[in-house]
Write a protein that holds these residues in place. Structure first.
Motif: not given
Length: 426
Positions: A303-307, A309-312, A421-426
């Motif tokens: 997700a980061r590589a593709r730009g 902004r996601v919450a997993i 569990r949550v991962i936030l990707v800016e």
């Protein structure tokens, strides 16, 4: 960079709040019977559930206090004040003498129930350890040793409970058998993947689909060393659990009042409202904590590589196969594995926590619920020359996150709907 820790905590807190007994219990409670209300509760939410039941019957319905009796067995540190229902604080994850006494008194109280009584059974995660009633021929110490071996083996909780049910006088439908003269209503907060009633607190009031043969197969699968008394008990047909059609269930009803899915949905709403695109991995994840972390790290990095902004987000209950001698639980181990995999990446933060407020640990109310990680974690780790891989090898996530200051400390939440569990990707 924006500090995402307040948002991570808000997401976790929303999941917990959605399953609190004060929120979910009252609307499921039954009217006053002709006889007594006998409340028998077990698990990390047991005392809070009992207190909510008291408010309903004593304050809302004005039931004569003499007609409400009961006992609630909960984890140490999870008690709350009650009026008529006695609270017993007992061991978890390792059973102790208090749980032994609580289970014995619970069975005795169930045995007093009459046809006009309501046997109100309130269950939440942790009930399997809180209610400990070994079958004849098995000592409490032997049951403790077996439980410890199962927990260290990496076996999923369903397999752990399959063995425990066949060595118990209260699990696997046997509480219903003890109280079968009364109407039995079980209200449960689910802490198991797929919400299987026979797995929640080891199903004390429902038919059990597992068998003695299944229990023996699990012992063999994990090459557990068991003494002869346990081997004999697992071969004794008298220790088979209650099956569908048993008279114990003739007047028994069962209702789930909170599920992991509901709490995950509440968490997702907070993340979505904060502007994140959602990747929902479901509420029923199982597996080895560090392996699941590797899968989730790949999703985050992609997700980061593709730009994006996601919450997993995910729920479920992970396991740890213990090979070292450190301290921690599945959520801390998951977070530590993420730390190792994401330490060179900016713009990613994460939280992993058990909704009961305690992740693994020694059964203390002060045990951490899990851990949070972000760029601050990585900077502190580098400054202190900490190698997350070395801590992973020793299953010592608690020590790592204590050093970096990233333990999630919530105290007892008085409910339990598995992990968030949550991962936030800016």
């Amino acid at each position: 960079m924006t500090d995402r820790r307040p948002l991570l905590r808000a997401i976790f807190d929303a999941a917990v709040a959605a399953a609190h007994p004060d929120v979910v219990l009252e609307r499921h409670l039954r009217p006053v019977p002709k006889g007594k209300v006998i409340c028998l509760a077990a698990g990390k939410g047991a005392a809070a559930m009992a207190a909510a039941a008291e408010r309903y019957y004593l304050d809302t319905l004005k039931l004569d206090p003499a007609r409400l009796i009961g006992i609630a067995t909960t984890r140490h540190g999870h008690g709350v004040p009650t009026r008529r229902i006695r609270v017993v604080e007992a061991g978890h994850p390792m059973p102790d003498e208090a749980g032994l006494r609580g289970a014995e008194e619970t069975l005795q109280m169930a045995g007093t129930a009459q046809a006009d009584d309501l046997l109100l059974v309130l269950l939440s995660g942790g009930g399997s350890a809180n209610w400990i009633a070994p079958v004849s021929g098995i000592t409490f110490i032997q049951k403790q040793q077996l439980t410890r071996a199962l927990l260290r083996s990496g076996a999923p909780i369903g397999e752990v409970n399959t063995v425990r049910k066949h060595l118990s006088r209260i699990k696997g439908g046997r509480l219903a058998r003890a109280g079968q003269r009364a109407e039995i209503v079980t209200l449960a907060i689910s802490d198991v993947p797929h919400d299987d009633p026979s797995a929640i607190a080891s199903g004390p009031t429902v038919p059990d689909p597992t068998t003695l043969a299944d229990a023996r197969a699990i012992v063999a699968k994990y090459k557990l060393e068991i003494d002869d008394a346990i081997r004999r008990a697992l071969e004794d047909p008298a220790n088979e659990s209650c099956k569908p059609g048993d008279a114990a269930f003739a007047r028994a009803q069962y209702e789930l009042i909170a599920r992991p899915r509901q709490s995950l949905d509440a968490a997702i709403k907070v993340a979505r409202d904060a502007g994140f695109e959602i990747i929902d991995l479901g509420a029923d994840l199982e597996g080895e904590a560090r392996e699941v972390a590797a899968d989730h790290a790949r999703l985050a990095l992609d997700a980061r590589a593709r730009g994006k902004r996601v919450a997993i987000l995910s729920g479920g209950e992970l396991t740890v196969t213990v090979r070292g001698n450190g301290r921690g639980g599945p959520n801390q181990e998951y977070a530590l594995a993420l730390t190792d995999l994401l330490k060179a990446t900016a713009g990613i933060s994460a939280l992993a926590g058990d909704t009961d407020g305690a992740d693994g640990g020694a059964g203390s109310a002060s045990d951490p619920a899990g851990a949070m990680i972000d760029a601050t974690t990585f900077a502190r780790m580098k400054a202190m020359d900490l190698d997350p891989r070395a801590f992973l090898d020793n299953n010592d996530a608690t020590a790592f996150f204590a050093a970096t200051g990233d333990l999630l400390q919530t105290g007892p939440t008085l409910t339990n709907v598995n992990d968030i569990r949550v991962i936030l990707v800016e």
